[in-house]
Scaffold this motif. Structure first.
Motif, PDB file in Angstrom:
ATOM      1  N   THR A 158      10.392  26.197 -66.255  1.00 18.50           N
ATOM      2  CA  THR A 158      10.091  25.896 -64.860  1.00 18.50           C
ATOM      3  C   THR A 158       9.226  26.997 -64.285  1.00 18.50           C
ATOM      4  N   SER A 159       8.102  26.660 -63.641  1.00 19.12           N
ATOM      5  CA  SER A 159       7.414  27.731 -62.916  1.00 19.12           C
ATOM      6  C   SER A 159       7.348  27.419 -61.429  1.00 19.12           C
ATOM      7  N   GLY A 160       7.475  26.122 -61.099  1.00 21.84           N
ATOM      8  CA  GLY A 160       7.444  25.728 -59.687  1.00 21.84           C
ATOM      9  C   GLY A 160       8.835  25.411 -59.174  1.00 21.84           C
TER      10      GLY A 160
ATOM     11  N   ILE B 293      12.462  24.240 -58.835  1.00 21.37           N
ATOM     12  CA  ILE B 293      13.551  23.984 -59.778  1.00 21.37           C
ATOM     13  C   ILE B 293      14.315  22.735 -59.324  1.00 21.37           C
TER      14      ILE B 293
ATOM     15  N   ILE C  57      20.042  22.861 -65.057  1.00 28.98           N
ATOM     16  CA  ILE C  57      18.682  22.653 -64.565  1.00 28.98           C
ATOM     17  C   ILE C  57      18.194  21.319 -65.130  1.00 28.98           C
TER      18      ILE C  57
END
Ligand SMILES: Cc1cc2nc3c(=O)[nH]c(=O)nc-3n(C[C@H](O)[C@H](O)[C@H](O)COP(=O)(O)OP(=O)(O)OC[C@H]3O[C@@H](n4cnc5c(N)ncnc54)[C@H](O)[C@@H]3O)c2cc1C
Ligand SMILES: Nc1ncnc2c1ncn2[C@@H]1O[C@H](COP(=O)(O)O)[C@@H](O)[C@H]1O
Lengths: 257, 329
Positions: free
Chosen positions: A14-16, A18, A27
């Motif tokens: 994930t970078s953006g 969650i 998650i």
């Protein structure tokens, strides 16, 4: 000859924003890919370097579902020579359970005549960040351990490990067999080559099923911080915004006057 | 009683350990009889001892368990853990608290393995007292986990900046009890054999800076940092970079900010050409004011910042430098 075992964990990439699963236990990674921690990428690189330098093997291991074979193959593609999947429902596992599962593999291999003199792990997993699997594993195996290490080098029967301490670089010298947890920063992990990728497809993955009775992680639920509405004040566009920026720096007290 | 593992520096108790003490005092009031004791390990030079006494007195600590003998002169996590376990056995705390620093996390992991109890890393809050349930940072701080910690003692480390250091209502004069920890030879195997001081590494400058100029992929190349470095210099600040920048070899890793780099808390963070991924955000969330400079008005760094300039950093930053030079002249 130093045989190295390096332990990696498959985590959501994930970078953006969650997303959580409906029961808030995990998650939701359906719309993102999977990866491993940068610390573990460095541990893999160090495992390969030590194995090459000493004529030993670098084996990559993960405890997780069969999907995690993808991450094992990534590590083979950059130079690990063997892989072990400990199949387990890691949703129910805490760090002590992961350590137990890894310890069982190390002991089984030792009983079968092949010792992993050096076990490398990440300092902390990218998702749960428990900061403890490596230390618990060391106690299970009765080995010395040091954490947060940037570089390792095997000199004879000793592993020389360097890491950042409060007052500069700290040097540790542990007799093998030992456990070391790695932190990003000391070396640059290599990229996979095309032949590496081909080899990764062909290399068999040893699969064992974890039979431990997990103590669990104590997780009650995951929570996300409340989403703040955007409150950004646009100071301007391009070079013309410079005076407004300097005004702001003066207002915040970081520029005098 | 709550026991706090305290780290010291030349001045006394470290800032992060003072945060842990403040957190632990809150926990002590809610969870137990309010008692607060400390354990610390290794030699105590006079200046450190004086500072330690006054810091711990401010925090309301009544007893300091000081584990020391001539084998404790260099740091060894297992020996430190042995001292903590001795103190636990002697005084039965309800919980043991350390700061979420490399040493705090390392020693507490040893304590957890020795006592065979769970440990919660990077706790920010207590969700429930019975059964003890804490909220801790996961995903580098982008999410929280509520974790049950009902074994005795509960072991936890406190995330940096989770609480602000605050003095106790009633200061104390702590009594220092020095004891020789029960150490086996094996506990001293993994110890610092030497320190290589003096290597140029500005990590400390970065984490302590009042202004940090951040740079990401938008810098474009290793050569693209000239104007950013000039801005850093004009502001007397430090340069911090994203992981893309270190991975591409444009700047050294010790300048990286984020989940796997430094955590910073400057008064002003100027994020130039950084998208604002959660792992980068993890390192900057305690910055007081965030200014984003980015070509993309929809980048998360822009929408989450307090202020933004939309534009090419190679045009905006030189213009800021010029304006600064003009006004500082
Ligand atoms: C487990 C894990 C740990 C990680 N740890 C870290 C960490 O510690 N620190 C970290 O930073 N990352 C970390 N990452 C990586 C993180 O997910 C992102 O990939 C990274 O932060 C992106 O860097 P960036 O913003 O520089 O690049 P990009 O995401 O590519 O963003 C570049 C930005 O620059 C803007 N831009 C482009 N050109 C210009 C220009 N000329 N002028 C102005 N703006 C421009 C673009 O609009 C864009 O917003 C981690 C990832 C994982 C999975
Ligand atoms: N499921 C897993 N499988 C293999 N290794 C793991 C697993 N979980 C954690 N580890 C290793 O232990 C390190 C520390 O994890 P943790 O203590 O959970 O933060 C990670 O960086 C990995 O190297």
């Amino acid at each position: 000859m130093t045989n190295v075992l390096v332990c990696i964990k498959r985590v959501p990439e994930t970078s953006g924003q969650i997303l959580l699963s409906e029961d808030s236990q995990t998650i939701d990674a359906r719309h993102v890919g999977y990866t491993v921690s940068p610390h573990e990428e460095c541990a893999v690189e160090l495992a390969i370097q030590v194995a090459k330098a000493t004529g030993g093997d670098a084996t990559v291991l993960t405890v997780g579902s069969s999907d995690a074979v993808a991450q094992l193959r990534d590590a083979i593609a950059v130079g690990c020579t063997a892989a072990v999947l400990v199949e387990a429902d890691t949703e129910r596992f805490g760090p002590a359970d992961v350590a137990d599962s890894i310890a069982a593999v190390v002991k089984d291999h030792e009983a079968a005549g092949s010792t992993y003199e050096l076990v490398l792990l990440g300092n902390d997993a990218a998702d749960t960040g428990d900061f403890q699997v490596g230390v618990r594993l060391a106690y299970q195996l009765g080995r010395p351990v040091v954490t947060g290490i940037s570089t390792v080098e095997v000199v004879g029967e000793t592993v020389v490990a360097r890491g950042d301490g409060p007052e500069g670089t700290e040097v540790f010298e542990l007799p093998l067999p030992a456990v070391v947890t790695v932190q990003e920063g000391g070396i640059e992990p290599r990229y996979p080559s095309i032949p590496g990728r081909m080899k990764a497809k062909r290399t068999p993955v040893e699969t064992v099923v974890s039979d431990i009775d997990p103590v669990g992680s104590g997780r009650v639920r995951l929570k996300l911080p409340p989403q703040q509405p955007s409150n950004v004040e646009i100071l301007g566009e391009g070079a013309a915004a410079a005076p407004a920026v300097v005004d702001l720096l003066v207002r915040t007290g970081v520029v005098a006057r | 009683m709550i026991l706090v593992l305290v780290e010291t520096d030349g001045q006394g108790v470290t800032e992060t350990s003072q945060e842990a003490l403040t957190f632990a005092r809150g926990l002590a009031e809610r969870l137990s009889d309010g008692g607060l004791e400390a354990v610390l390990v290794g030699p105590l030079p006079p200046a450190t001892r004086d500072g330690m006494q006054s810091h711990l007195g401010e925090q309301g600590v009544t007893v300091v368990h000081h584990g020391d003998d001539d084998r404790m002169s260099s740091y060894a996590a297992a020996a430190w853990a042995a001292a903590v376990v001795d103190t636990v056995a002697a005084s039965s705390p309800r919980a043991v608290v350390a700061s979420g620093t490399p040493r705090g996390n390392e020693v507490m992991a040893h304590v957890a393995a020795r006592l065979d109890v769970p440990m919660a890393a990077n706790v920010v809050d207590v969700a429930e007292v019975a059964p003890l349930t804490v909220a801790r940072q996961v995903m580098g701080g982008a999410a929280l986990e509520e974790m049950r910690l009902d074994a005795a003692p509960g072991l936890l480390t406190v995330a940096g900046h989770a609480v602000e250091v605050a003095p106790a209502e009633v200061p104390t004069t702590p009594e220092v009890v020095t004891f020789p920890p029960t150490i086996a030879d094996a506990d001293l195997v993994a110890r610092v054999v030497r320190s290589e001081v003096g290597a140029v590494d500005d990590t400390a400058a970065l984490t302590g800076a009042r202004v940090v100029v951040g740079a990401g992929r938008g810098a474009g190349s290793a050569e693209g940092f000239e104007e950013l470095l000039e801005l850093t210099k004009l502001l007397g600040g430090a340069l911090g970079v994203s992981r893309v920048v270190t991975s591409l070899g444009w700047r050294p890793h010790h300048e990286q900010v984020g989940q796997t780099g430094s955590r910073i808390s400057p008064d002003v963070y100027i994020a130039c050409g950084i998208s604002g991924a959660i792992q980068h955000w993890a390192g900057i969330q305690s910055a007081k004011t965030i200014l984003a400079i980015n070509t993309d008005p929809d980048a998360p760094m822009v929408t989450k910042a307090h202020y933004a300039v939309i534009g090419d950093l190679h045009e905006v930053v030189p213009a800021i430098n010029e304006e600064l030079r003009r006004r500082l002249a």
